[in-house]
Design an enzyme around this catalytic site. Structure first.
Site, PDB file in Angstrom:
ATOM      1  N   PRO A   1      56.360 108.975  24.532  1.00 48.38           N
ATOM      2  CA  PRO A   1      56.721 109.616  25.799  1.00 48.38           C
ATOM      3  C   PRO A   1      56.842 111.144  25.667  1.00 48.38           C
ATOM      4  CG  PRO A   1      58.518 108.224  24.987  1.00 48.38           C
ATOM      5  CD  PRO A   1      57.353 107.994  24.098  1.00 48.38           C
TER       6      PRO A   1
ATOM      7  N   GLU B   1      64.033 104.985  18.500  1.00 44.70           N
ATOM      8  CA  GLU B   1      64.338 106.297  19.074  1.00 44.70           C
ATOM      9  C   GLU B   1      63.196 107.279  18.898  1.00 44.70           C
ATOM     10  OE1 GLU B   1      66.926 107.541  21.092  1.00 44.70           O
ATOM     11  OE2 GLU B   1      66.897 105.354  21.193  1.00 44.70           O
TER      12      GLU B   1
ATOM     13  N   ARG C   1      35.566 102.114  28.635  1.00 42.89           N
ATOM     14  CA  ARG C   1      34.656 101.967  29.773  1.00 42.89           C
ATOM     15  C   ARG C   1      33.803 103.203  30.026  1.00 42.89           C
ATOM     16  NH1 ARG C   1      36.456 103.732  34.463  1.00 42.89           N
ATOM     17  NH2 ARG C   1      35.662 102.026  35.747  1.00 42.89           N
TER      18      ARG C   1
ATOM     19  N   ASP D   1      34.060 106.356  40.433  1.00 46.25           N
ATOM     20  CA  ASP D   1      35.483 106.128  40.175  1.00 46.25           C
ATOM     21  C   ASP D   1      36.351 107.163  40.879  1.00 46.25           C
ATOM     22  OD1 ASP D   1      35.031 104.055  38.467  1.00 46.25           O
ATOM     23  OD2 ASP D   1      35.544 105.150  36.641  1.00 46.25           O
TER      24      ASP D   1
HETATM   25 CL1  6GU Z   1      52.925 106.476  24.979  1.00 46.81          CL
HETATM   26  N1  6GU Z   1      55.278 105.330  24.740  1.00 46.81           N
HETATM   27  C1  6GU Z   1      56.478 104.947  25.207  1.00 46.81           C
HETATM   28  N2  6GU Z   1      57.320 104.292  24.399  1.00 46.81           N
HETATM   29  N3  6GU Z   1      56.882 105.191  26.443  1.00 46.81           N
HETATM   30  C2  6GU Z   1      56.025 105.828  27.233  1.00 46.81           C
HETATM   31  C3  6GU Z   1      54.761 106.245  26.815  1.00 46.81           C
HETATM   32  C4  6GU Z   1      54.412 105.982  25.537  1.00 46.81           C
HETATM   33  N4  6GU Z   1      54.139 106.867  27.838  1.00 46.81           N
HETATM   34  C5  6GU Z   1      55.007 106.821  28.841  1.00 46.81           C
HETATM   35  N5  6GU Z   1      56.137 106.203  28.493  1.00 46.81           N
END
Ligand code: 6GU
Length: 233
Positions: free
Chosen positions: A87, A114, A151, A166
């Protein structure tokens, strides 16, 4: 293309990769996917992959050795393009899928807990997030990356599955689609689509795509308008 996925939940990703267009690409040998359980590379006798953080605090941290041992066991890992799903990464978009689709070999690390021991990052090329929300791990995110990337590899989609139209490929959402029947519970297919007038159909679709983008995604619409102006349209 070859893709290696590093995960401690291989069963979260394996069945999905056997389905649909990705599954077909693997079956037709246009794509090779290896799912590697990096727990097996833990030097710990209980195969632990996480530990408590130095300096204290809540949560566990992914240890460096299992990940790097697993990485080094991958054939050709030095030359591969190596991605961490987190994230904290760069927000993922269609342009990233297009860029990743040009690599011969991708290695994707899925994290949990974490976070990763900071020293892991030095062995990878980039970090990607699929959006501003928190997943329990990177597995579902890795699947999103794989689907969207595979794709776009030439020869993967057949002509009925073309990605030329697309959403996002020209910076606009797609126009509305209809198929048989002509009428369903009083809801009729727009007359123009059955007119056989190709120019009129093309114009209608363009107008609808613009209308839809303007109301649903003003951010994309503004960017599109700016690009049109720049090209003197
Ligand atoms: Cl790549 N990993 C995690 N754990 N949460 C996320 C993410 C990735 N992308 C958005 N939320």
């Amino acid at each position: 293309m070859r893709i290696d996925v590093l995960t401690i939940f291989p069963d979260m990703v394996k069945p999905v990769l056997g389905q649909s267009i990705v599954g077909r690409a693997v079956y037709e040998k246009k794509l090779t996917i290896h799912v590697i359980d990096f727990r097996e590379y833990s030097p710990n006798k209980h195969k632990k992959v996480d530990d408590t953080p130095y300096g204290g605090g809540a949560g566990m941290v992914l240890r460096v050795e299992p990940v790097i041992n697993a990485l080094r066991a991958i054939d050709g890992y030095e030359k591969a393009h190596k991605v961490i799903m987190t994230p904290q990464g760069k927000p993922y978009a269609q342009t990233d899928a297009a860029r990743l689709s040009t690599h011969d070999h991708l290695i994707i690390l899925c994290g949990h807990y974490e976070g990763f021991d900071e020293r892991i990052h030095a062995y990878f090329d980039e970090e990607i997030s699929i959006g501003d929300y928190v997943l329990t791990g990177g597995e579902v995110a890795a699947l999103v990356l794989i689907e969207s990337t595979v794709r776009l590899i030439p020869g993967i989609l057949n002509k009925d599955e073309s990605h030329q139209d697309d959403s996002f490929s020209d910076g606009l959402l797609e126009y509305p689609h209809y198929t048989r029947p002509r009428e369903f519970e009083g809801k009729r297919v727009p007359e123009v689509l059955m007119s056989g007038n190709h120019q009129a159909i093309e114009n209608w679709r363009r107008t609808e795509a613009l209308k839809r983008t303007k109301t649903r995604r003003p951010d994309l619409y503004a960017r599109h308008q700016k690009a049109q102006k720049k090209h003197g349209k």
